[in-house]
Design a protein around this motif. Structure first.
Motif, mmCIF file in Angstrom:
data_model
loop_
_atom_site.group_PDB
_atom_site.id
_atom_site.type_symbol
_atom_site.label_atom_id
_atom_site.label_comp_id
_atom_site.label_asym_id
_atom_site.label_seq_id
_atom_site.Cartn_x
_atom_site.Cartn_y
_atom_site.Cartn_z
ATOM 1 N N SER A 1 7.444 24.145 -9.087
ATOM 2 C CA SER A 1 7.494 22.976 -9.338
ATOM 3 C C SER A 1 7.746 22.619 -10.769
ATOM 4 O O SER A 1 7.246 23.246 -11.647
ATOM 5 N N HIS B 1 8.619 18.241 -8.452
ATOM 6 C CA HIS B 1 9.474 18.714 -7.301
ATOM 7 C C HIS B 1 9.974 20.308 -7.703
ATOM 8 O O HIS B 1 10.063 20.563 -8.806
ATOM 9 N N GLY C 1 5.367 22.576 -2.200
ATOM 10 C CA GLY C 1 5.954 21.493 -2.176
ATOM 11 C C GLY C 1 4.904 20.250 -1.793
ATOM 12 O O GLY C 1 5.388 19.240 -1.297
ATOM 13 N N ASN D 1 21.884 17.245 -7.648
ATOM 14 C CA ASN D 1 22.810 16.722 -6.540
ATOM 15 C C ASN D 1 23.618 15.671 -7.494
ATOM 16 O O ASN D 1 24.118 14.757 -6.811
ATOM 17 N N ASP E 1 18.151 12.796 -8.439
ATOM 18 C CA ASP E 1 18.323 14.083 -7.889
ATOM 19 C C ASP E 1 19.509 14.801 -8.965
ATOM 20 O O ASP E 1 20.509 14.787 -8.370
ATOM 21 N N THR F 1 17.732 11.300 -4.169
ATOM 22 C CA THR F 1 16.651 11.245 -4.743
ATOM 23 C C THR F 1 15.657 12.346 -4.621
ATOM 24 O O THR F 1 15.974 12.982 -3.614
ATOM 25 N N LEU F 2 14.928 12.616 -5.397
ATOM 26 C CA LEU F 2 13.725 13.521 -4.953
ATOM 27 C C LEU F 2 12.598 13.057 -5.730
ATOM 28 O O LEU F 2 12.492 11.860 -6.547
ATOM 29 N N LYS F 3 11.312 13.821 -5.603
ATOM 30 C CA LYS F 3 9.990 13.236 -6.258
ATOM 31 C C LYS F 3 10.189 13.782 -7.682
ATOM 32 O O LYS F 3 10.531 14.853 -8.025
ATOM 33 N N ASN G 1 10.005 8.323 -7.158
ATOM 34 C CA ASN G 1 11.215 8.834 -6.800
ATOM 35 C C ASN G 1 12.241 8.686 -7.825
ATOM 36 O O ASN G 1 12.261 7.787 -8.628
ATOM 37 N N SER H 1 4.738 17.333 -4.073
ATOM 38 C CA SER H 1 5.990 16.472 -3.775
ATOM 39 C C SER H 1 5.568 15.323 -2.812
ATOM 40 O O SER H 1 6.212 13.995 -2.930
ATOM 41 N N GLU H 2 5.117 15.728 -1.668
ATOM 42 C CA GLU H 2 4.996 14.970 -0.612
ATOM 43 C C GLU H 2 4.018 13.672 -1.164
ATOM 44 O O GLU H 2 4.251 12.660 -0.630
#
Ligand SMILES: Cc1cc2nc3c(=O)[nH]c(=O)nc-3n(C[C@H](O)[C@H](O)[C@H](O)COP(=O)(O)OP(=O)(O)OC[C@H]3O[C@@H](n4cnc5c(N)ncnc54)[C@H](O)[C@@H]3O)c2cc1C
Length: 1024
Positions: free
Chosen positions: A161, A150, A125, A140, A137, A145-147, A134, A128-129
């Protein structure tokens, strides 16, 4: 575009079939099919178009009617799939081309670039950091949101990823490559290209599943316009511990807990305007589940389900429905509804609905949930077209009622929702059934391409001081939101013998397991404590991790801080944390004394005993016999066929009698099947792989000894004999099977019949039998339609409580309605009455029911009254269950090991069930289940040898006096005094390690390995 041959040999037509199966789609159905096929001795390619396996089930919070956590059910299967050397998981891939034929298909797959090297990525991960983009997601349901780079979700398999190419700044306009240097393994490759993979397979199982209906298409619900209108799948994510709010139920507009929620049924199902006329089969039940889970979070919540009959037709569903109905603050309203406006200040939504036919109500809710139906996406049709598979008008795979798993193309089978809307147990069952077909078809290639899983040599830990590793699981937030996991971890670090202690977000995810294996090695651990959920589903996963790390699997101690702390003490976090610390302390104490245990191997008798010669028994017998297994089929009556002999036709028009006639002849002709009629099981002993039975058979009652490796229970169910509505009193009141008989044999009689009344739910859904018999609504409709064909002028009334014509059966309900059949709802507290009335010298059969819209009694003078009597388990089930040492449920049907995970297995290994012995069901469902039972059985019969032992009883011969007390108390006949040596001897295959013998031994000669007195006392002393 690189071409990769994925490893199987190019088939040579002279060499016959390829012992490899391709499973398309890796939802729960595909995963189960892959596991069963691999366990029966074949190599599997599990193809998934998405980035990870799991399908829709991985998005669900919990599952009805047991409220098991979906991921907790899935993750052991994920790990089993990913560590099975005979299953190759290929993600991001779809079929491009298919050539060849059954036995020798040549498949070309197109695999999308992931932009990450799967071999190098550890899913850490870090990338992603650093990623600046963004994105929504998708896992979800776009609620978070996520990167752009990911891992799809916390327990994803593969835990690798992926880059979203439609949002990545480099892939869009070559502007950014920040992620690339952040990866210490150099796994990111933004120049990766689509790959073309070639595989050769003998057979194909299609499990591409479904999509949910898009409610934007129906403006009356305001979806996407009104912020507090969510779909049911979004609601699953709102509830989930891995969801956007960590499992806290908050509504979208103000992130506050909703106090009043409406669930709206049949959005996109049972609706001509939506284009989907069928019933989606799962929505009523998942809505009930969502209500109960929401009430757990917010006990004061007001919950309303707006529905058009609650279809709680499966095993255990009716009780679940009753539980919801009896929960304070829950209302069920039978009405169609629309959402008419949003309150500008609160963003609440106002629903308008009709009650009692004409009164219109408006009611305000904090949140409305649209129970969206299951649809077959266009991609499924494209897949079907590519393979020349026929689909029905709704895009689901077409199959016959007597062969629900076979497609129109030989060698290609289907399962799960691709076959039609169904829930998880039915999907799992059908998947095992599909595996059975593939295994039968490729039977002569079994074992030709498979590899054994190789573990490192076991490390000798004897003489080492204990070096315990403690792994404490957050279970997302399921544990961590109640138990202070960090405190538990720190507390464990201070315990004697503990070398290492760590918190894991999901200890059963693949990366956590990998981490555990590495930690055991690097820290030199020699005992492991896992503080997580239930050992029932997860202990084997962690035992396997110990083996991977070179430790004996019995050096694991499992402690359940989810059920025993987080769930039962959810309102007292401090006490829950204290208790978790106590449990971990006790486990560490015991773990320090754990010793390696070993297992013994023994051979398998390649024969089967099938009890019950109805459709299910015959189908499973044939499925096994076709794989070279000797089968003894025992039937208590004189003839094979079972209750289906009394059912001439199915709702879909299938000729049942012709089908069973053919089945019976196949059974009798098969060299590997020995049929015993007028037969009864009189003795049963042994253990998985080696059972021995005595069967009394034939008129003479000859006793036959049968040795068999597995047993299948297919003893069926019977029609309930009503004690009400004048049944059996000489009037024209009959049951559904009586009516079948009359229509078949006295068809003409119905031409002069003016009025017919069906009364549903006779002898079921009441206090005595609180379950639904599943088949009666459709059976009544089938007969109503038949009668309308014989005499279109006949007035036909169906008095019902909820019309449970789920799936495609809904179309027949609509047809009956269109043809003038009158459906009138009645309430269980105000049942119809049937009276014999004398009027003008004539005896009239009068039915009175309260008309629900007018609230007035409706009197119908009927020529015939048909009672839709439910299915009941045979009384013999009790004796049989005792003989086999298996359980019945509270309704007297046989009870499966796990409703979702193991729907056809008993807890007693080597014994399986199918058909109506399990619960009421239709012929096609019984056939699928019979195939599933055969598939599970083949998982055992395909093995050369099985293993037993480990945590079982052991005898200290120096102390044993041969008194025989242990022999008398053992419930499994696993221990007996050797007459020559005068000491007790344990049969390790039979012993369940229950400890009854050890606690009754007066000379202290018996112990259960891994639970000896010292270990147990240490655990108890640690409580103080
Ligand atoms: C809101 C909601 C709640 C529910 N709750 C419950 C519940 O509590 N209990 C219950 O029993 N059931 C529940 N269900 C039903 C449950 O989701 C299904 O029964 C089950 O998930 C079906 O699994 P499947 O494997 O058949 O399909 P899916 O889960 O759809 O899996 C199919 C997989 O195939 C992949 N795929 C598709 N096409 C291809 C292709 N061409 N090539 C390769 N891969 C492909 C897909 O990406 C997917 O991963 C619920 C459904 C919904 C919508």
């Amino acid at each position: 575009m690189p071409d990769t041959n994925h490893g199987t040999p190019t088939p040579d037509p002279t060499k016959g079939k390829v012992g490899t199966v391709m499973v398309v789609g890796a939802g729960i159905s595909g995963i189960q099919a892959a596991l069963d096929v691999a366990n029966s001795g074949f190599k599997v390619y599990l193809i998934e178009k998405g980035p990870a396996i799991g399908g829709k089930m991985s998005q669900l919070d919990k599952t009805f009617p047991t409220n098991d956590c979906s991921m907790c059910i899935l993750s052991p299967k994920f790990i089993e799939c990913s560590t099975n050397p005979n299953i190759s998981i290929i993600t991001g891939a779809q079929i491009d081309r298919i050539e060849g034929e059954a036995g020798n298909f040549q498949i070309t797959l197109l695999q999308e670039p992931r932009y990450v090297d799967m071999e190098k990525c550890t899913g850490c991960g870090t990338c992603s950091e650093y990623c600046p983009v963004n994105i929504l997601d998708v896992y979800n349901e776009n609620l978070g949101t996520l990167k752009c780079i990911h891992v799809s979700f916390p327990q994803a398999v593969p835990a690798v990823s992926i880059v979203d190419p439609s949002q990545c700044l480099f892939l869009l306009r070559e502007e950014c490559q920040i992620c690339v240097p952040t990866c210490s393994n150099k796994a990111i490759d933004l120049h990766q290209q689509e790959a073309r993979l070639k595989i050769d397979v003998g057979s194909i199982i299609l499990a591409p599943g479904y999509e949910t209906f898009e409610p934007e298409l129906q403006s009356q619900y305001g979806y996407q316009r009104l912020i507090n209108v969510a779909t049911s799948l979004e609601f699953e994510r709102l509830l989930s511990a891995s969801g956007p709010h960590g499992g806290e139920l908050l509504r979208p507009s103000d992130k506050k807990p909703p106090k009043k929620i409406a669930w709206i049924q049949c959005v996109g199902s049972r609706d001509l305007t939506a284009g989907n006329t069928y019933c989606s089969a799962v929505c009523c039940m998942y809505a009930i589940k969502q209500v109960l889970l929401s009430k757990e979070q917010e006990p004061q919540l007001e919950a309303v389900i707006f529905h058009n009959d609650i279809r709680a037709y499966g095993k255990g569903f009716e009780r679940y429905y009753e539980r919801a109905k009896n929960t304070p603050g829950v209302r069920f309203i039978w009405s169609k509804v629309s959402i008419i406006r949003e309150m500008p200040e609160t963003k609440n939504v106002v629903l308008r609905y009709r009650v009692n036919g004409n009164k219109v109500n408006e009611e305000e809710f904090d949140l409305a949930v649209l129970c969206v139906g299951l649809t077959s996406p266009s991609s499924n049709r494209q897949l079907a077209d590519k393979l020349s598979i026929k689909t029905n008008p709704s895009g689901f795979c077409e199959s016959s009622v007597f062969s629900p798993i076979e497609t129109n193309k030989p060698g290609i089978y289907t399962c799960g929702v691709f076959n039609g809307p169904m829930d998880i147990p039915d999907s799992v069952t059908m998947a095992s059934g599909a595996a059975s077909f593939a295994s039968q078809f490729l039977s002569d290639q079994r074992g030709t391409l498979i590899k054994e899983k190789v573990y490192p040599a076991e490390r000798d830990v004897s003489g080492e001081p204990p070096r315990v590793g403690v792994f404490v699981c957050d279970c997302g937030t399921n544990i961590a939101k109640v138990v202070n996991v960090k405190r538990v971890v720190e507390y464990a670090k201070r315990m004697r013998g503990v070398k290492y202690s760590v918190e894991e977000t999901f200890s059963c995810s693949v990366d956590s397991i990998t981490h555990m294996v590495e930690t055991i090695k690097t820290q030199g651990l020699n005992r492991v404590v896992v503080a997580a959920c239930t050992p029932r589903t997860h202990e084997p996963v962690f035992q396997d991790a110990l083996r991977e790390a070179g430790l004996n699997p019995y050096l694991l101690e499992f402690c359940n801080i989810r059920e025993q702390c987080a769930l039962v003490h959810m309102n007292d976090k401090e006490k829950a944390t204290q208790k978790a610390m106590d449990l971990v302390r006790m486990s560490v104490g015991r773990a320090t004394l754990l010793e390696p245990l070993s297992q013994v191997s023994y051979g398998v008798t390649r024969a089967a005993l099938v009890i019950g010669g109805g459709i299910s028994g015959m189908v499973s017998a044939l499925a096994l016999a076709r794989q070279g297994i000797k089968v003894h089929l025992i039937e208590k009556s004189e003839e094979l066929g079972g209750i289906a002999r009394r059912i001439p036709e199915t709702l879909e028009g299938g000729d049942v009698l012709a089908f069973i006639g053919d089945l019976i002849s196949q059974v009798y002709k098969h060299l590997f099947i020995q049929v015993h009629t007028e037969a009864e099981l009189v003795e049963f002993s042994g253990y998985v792989g080696n059972f021995s039975s005595k069967v009394k058979a034939g008129k003479s009652g000859t006793i036959k000894d049968i040795a068999h490796g597995i047993t299948i229970v297919a003893t069926g169910a019977e029609e309930f004999k009503p004690r009400e509505y004048l049944y059996g009193e000489g009037y024209r009141v009959m049951t559904l099977l009586d009516l079948d008989h009359e229509i078949k044999n006295n068809r003409e009689k119905f031409r002069s019949c003016n009025t017919m009344v069906f009364i549903q739910c006779v002898g079921c859904r009441d206090n005595e039998r609180p379950y639904c018999s599943r088949v009666c609504c459709s059976h009544s409709i089938m007969n109503a339609l038949k009668l309308k064909r014989i005499n279109p002028e006949m007035d036909i009334y169906v008095l019902y409580r909820d019309m449970r014509t789920y799936g495609f059966k809904e179309d027949y309900y609509r047809k009956a309605s269109d043809q003038g059949v009158i459906f009138t709802r009645y309430d269980v507290d105000n049942k119809p009455e049937v009276q014999a009335v004398e009027e003008a010298g004539q005896s009239i059969l009068r039915v009175t029911v309260t008309e629900p819209i007018l609230g007035q009694p409706l009197m119908i003078d009927a020529d015939v009254v048909c009672l839709a009597a439910g299915l009941v388990p045979p009384v013999e089930n009790k004796a049989l269950s005792q003989m086999l040492k298996v359980s019945l449920n509270e309704d007297g049907f046989f009870m499966e090991a796990h409703m979702k995970l193991r729907p056809v297995d008993f807890t007693t290994e080597g014994i399986f069930m199918c058909g109506t012995a399990h619960s009421p069901k239709f012929i096609d469902e019984s056939i699928a289940q019979a195939q599933a039972a055969a598939s599970r059985a083949m998982g055992i019969l395909a093995q050369e040898e099985l293993k037993a032992g480990g945590s079982v009883c052991s005898v200290n011969v120096l102390k044993c006096t041969g008194c025989g007390m242990c022999e008398a108390v053992c419930p499994f006949n696993a221990i007996a005094v050797d007459p020559e040596e005068r000491v007790a001897k344990v049969n390790q295959a039979l012993c369940k390690g229950c400890g009854v013998c050890a606690s009754s031994c007066r000379s202290g000669a018996l112990d259960v390995n891994g639970v000896n007195d010292e270990q147990t006392l240490t655990l108890i002393r640690a409580i103080r």
